[in-house]
Design an enzyme around this catalytic site. Structure first.
Site: not given
Length: 182
Positions: A47, A106, A155-156, A168
């Site tokens: 990520g 998160d 939710f991103v 992505r």
């Protein structure tokens, strides 16, 4: 509009907003570590890859880089609570200043465990830089020393963040439409 863009409910941060914030973070990190003998910047895969690449180019100091692969999500939108390290760093962190670069904090569970592990390995200091923070979901309080943006509990995706390994490569951070994952 391509399929990926059709799945975006709304854009939270544009490419330009992200780049401006990364420049500020790079300057702050450079100033804070100007007297450090060593700075090891560790990107958390997958990520953080886009954020990491842009950020290290804004740090005006000699740095070492490493990558780790750590997950608590697998193919879900909800954290499993189990931290799984699939790739560790290849260098000793003893007496080095370590800066972790993460895409999003998160629950805080994953990075708190990883940071604790690096303190135990003898790092001179352990700090955290995250593009995003979602404080409404926090289960473990964790200091974010360098933060891009605080976001609501949505939710991103984009700019390195994914859902089931997709999205992505979007150049911005957007909210994923619920129809995709519910």
């Amino acid at each position: 509009m391509n399929q990926m863009e059709q799945d975006v409910k709304k854009i939270l941060f544009s490419k330009e907003e992200i780049q401006a914030r990364i420049e500020e973070l790079g300057k702050q990190i450079s100033e804070d570590y100007k007297d450090a003998k060593s700075l090891l910047v560790i990107g958390i895969l997958k990520g953080s890859c886009v954020f990491f690449a842009d950020l290290i180019r804004q740090i005006s100091l000699p740095i070492e880089i490493e990558f780790m692969s750590v997950s608590s999500y697998q193919d879900s939108s909800i954290s499993s609570g189990e931290v799984k390290i699939t790739k560790d760093v290849n260098t000793s962190v003893t007496l080095k200043h370590v800066l972790f670069v993460e895409d999003i904090i998160d629950t805080g569970f994953t990075m708190s465990k990883v940071m604790e592990m690096f303190c135990e390995r003898g790092a001179a200091s352990v700090k955290l830089c995250s593009l995003l923070s979602k404080p409404d979901r926090r289960k473990v309080e964790i200091p974010i020393d360098y933060l891009g943006f605080t976001i609501p509990d949505e939710f991103v995706i984009g700019y390195g963040l994914d859902f089931a390994e997709k999205y992505r490569n979007l150049p911005y951070v957007g909210v994923l439409d619920e129809k995709v994952y519910l």
